[in-house]
Design a protein around this motif. Structure first.
Motif, short mmCIF file in Angstrom:
data_model
loop_
_atom_site.label_atom_id
_atom_site.label_comp_id
_atom_site.label_asym_id
_atom_site.label_seq_id
_atom_site.Cartn_x
_atom_site.Cartn_y
_atom_site.Cartn_z
N ALA A 135 0.83 -1.21 0.00
CA ALA A 135 0.00 0.00 0.00
C ALA A 135 0.87 1.26 0.00
O ALA A 135 0.61 2.20 -0.75
CB ALA A 135 -0.93 0.00 1.21
N TYR A 136 1.91 1.25 0.83
CA TYR A 136 2.76 2.44 0.91
C TYR A 136 3.56 2.63 -0.37
O TYR A 136 3.76 3.77 -0.81
CB TYR A 136 3.70 2.33 2.12
CG TYR A 136 4.40 3.64 2.40
CD1 TYR A 136 3.72 4.69 2.99
CD2 TYR A 136 5.72 3.83 2.02
CE1 TYR A 136 4.35 5.90 3.22
CE2 TYR A 136 6.36 5.04 2.24
CZ TYR A 136 5.67 6.07 2.85
OH TYR A 136 6.29 7.26 3.06
N ALA A 137 4.00 1.54 -0.99
CA ALA A 137 4.73 1.66 -2.25
C ALA A 137 3.85 2.28 -3.34
O ALA A 137 4.29 3.18 -4.07
CB ALA A 137 5.23 0.29 -2.69
N ILE A 138 2.61 1.83 -3.42
CA ILE A 138 1.69 2.38 -4.42
C ILE A 138 1.37 3.83 -4.09
O ILE A 138 1.38 4.70 -4.96
CB ILE A 138 0.41 1.52 -4.50
CG1 ILE A 138 0.76 0.13 -5.02
CG2 ILE A 138 -0.63 2.19 -5.39
CD1 ILE A 138 -0.37 -0.87 -4.86
N TRP A 139 1.08 4.10 -2.82
CA TRP A 139 0.72 5.45 -2.37
C TRP A 139 1.84 6.44 -2.64
O TRP A 139 1.62 7.49 -3.25
CB TRP A 139 0.38 5.39 -0.88
CG TRP A 139 -0.06 6.68 -0.25
CD1 TRP A 139 -1.09 7.47 -0.65
CD2 TRP A 139 0.50 7.31 0.89
NE1 TRP A 139 -1.21 8.55 0.20
CE2 TRP A 139 -0.25 8.46 1.15
CE3 TRP A 139 1.55 6.98 1.74
CZ2 TRP A 139 0.03 9.31 2.22
CZ3 TRP A 139 1.82 7.82 2.80
CH2 TRP A 139 1.07 8.98 3.03
N SER A 140 3.03 6.10 -2.23
CA SER A 140 4.14 7.04 -2.40
C SER A 140 4.56 7.14 -3.86
O SER A 140 4.86 8.24 -4.35
CB SER A 140 5.33 6.64 -1.52
OG SER A 140 5.78 5.35 -1.84
N GLY A 141 4.56 6.02 -4.59
CA GLY A 141 4.94 6.06 -6.00
C GLY A 141 3.98 6.90 -6.81
O GLY A 141 4.40 7.76 -7.59
N ALA A 142 2.70 6.68 -6.63
CA ALA A 142 1.70 7.47 -7.36
C ALA A 142 1.79 8.93 -6.95
O ALA A 142 1.69 9.83 -7.80
CB ALA A 142 0.30 6.93 -7.09
N GLY A 143 2.00 9.18 -5.67
CA GLY A 143 2.13 10.56 -5.20
C GLY A 143 3.31 11.28 -5.82
O GLY A 143 3.20 12.43 -6.25
N ILE A 144 4.45 10.61 -5.90
CA ILE A 144 5.64 11.23 -6.49
C ILE A 144 5.38 11.61 -7.94
O ILE A 144 5.68 12.73 -8.37
CB ILE A 144 6.85 10.26 -6.40
CG1 ILE A 144 7.32 10.14 -4.96
CG2 ILE A 144 7.99 10.73 -7.31
CD1 ILE A 144 8.28 8.99 -4.73
N VAL A 145 4.84 10.67 -8.69
CA VAL A 145 4.59 10.91 -10.11
C VAL A 145 3.58 12.04 -10.30
O VAL A 145 3.79 12.97 -11.09
CB VAL A 145 4.13 9.62 -10.81
CG1 VAL A 145 3.66 9.90 -12.23
CG2 VAL A 145 5.24 8.58 -10.80
N LEU A 146 2.47 11.99 -9.59
CA LEU A 146 1.40 12.98 -9.79
C LEU A 146 1.78 14.36 -9.26
O LEU A 146 1.45 15.37 -9.88
CB LEU A 146 0.10 12.47 -9.18
CG LEU A 146 -0.46 11.23 -9.89
CD1 LEU A 146 -1.61 10.63 -9.10
CD2 LEU A 146 -0.89 11.57 -11.30
N VAL A 147 2.48 14.42 -8.13
CA VAL A 147 2.92 15.72 -7.62
C VAL A 147 3.95 16.34 -8.56
O VAL A 147 3.94 17.55 -8.81
CB VAL A 147 3.46 15.61 -6.17
CG1 VAL A 147 4.18 16.88 -5.76
CG2 VAL A 147 2.31 15.33 -5.21
N THR A 148 4.82 15.52 -9.13
CA THR A 148 5.79 16.03 -10.11
C THR A 148 5.07 16.58 -11.34
O THR A 148 5.44 17.64 -11.86
CB THR A 148 6.78 14.92 -10.52
OG1 THR A 148 7.46 14.47 -9.35
CG2 THR A 148 7.79 15.42 -11.53
N LEU A 149 4.03 15.89 -11.79
CA LEU A 149 3.24 16.37 -12.92
C LEU A 149 2.56 17.69 -12.60
O LEU A 149 2.59 18.63 -13.41
CB LEU A 149 2.21 15.31 -13.32
CG LEU A 149 1.32 15.64 -14.51
CD1 LEU A 149 2.14 15.79 -15.78
CD2 LEU A 149 0.27 14.55 -14.69
N ILE A 150 1.99 17.80 -11.43
CA ILE A 150 1.35 19.05 -11.01
C ILE A 150 2.38 20.17 -10.90
O ILE A 150 2.13 21.31 -11.32
CB ILE A 150 0.58 18.85 -9.69
CG1 ILE A 150 -0.65 17.97 -9.93
CG2 ILE A 150 0.18 20.19 -9.07
CD1 ILE A 150 -1.32 17.47 -8.68
#
Length: 107
Positions: free
Chosen positions: A56-71
């Motif tokens: 769960a944490y791997a998915i949460w943090s990975g998705a967060g990194i990618v999406l925050v970088t995009l934003i």
């Protein structure tokens, strides 16, 4: 996965508003950041009923990194170089591999 998606969404909103909070000196962005992180951890805790914490944490943090970088790129004009893109690509690949091929997912 619904709770995990909610956790990711509110964490991205909160992180994106950190810059606008100006070191927690502006009230409304600061409140949204604090509430957003609280909600993110609440939804993440609900996720742990069905998905192991590491996954769960791997998915949460990975998705967060990618999406925050995009934003950051779209909203704040932050540039990312080729090594940065390669690193983010590896994060995405890791999350995909974890979801598609790992038996530790628990869902």
């Amino acid at each position: 996965m619904l709770y995990l998606s909610a956790a990711i969404t509110v964490e991205i909103i909160a992180t994106s508003l950190l810059k606008s909070s100006e070191g927690f000196t502006r009230l409304w962005p600061s409140l949204i950041v604090i509430i957003g992180y609280g909600c993110a951890f609440f939804f993440l805790s609900l996720t742990l009923r069905t998905i192991p914490v590491g996954v769960a944490y791997a998915i949460w943090s990975g998705a967060g990194i990618v999406l925050v970088t995009l934003i950051a790129w779209l909203v704040f004009g932050q540039r990312i170089d080729l090594p940065g893109l390669a690193g983010i690509g590896m994060i995405v690949a890791g999350v995909i591999i974890l979801n598609l091929f790992s038996k530790t997912g628990g869902y």
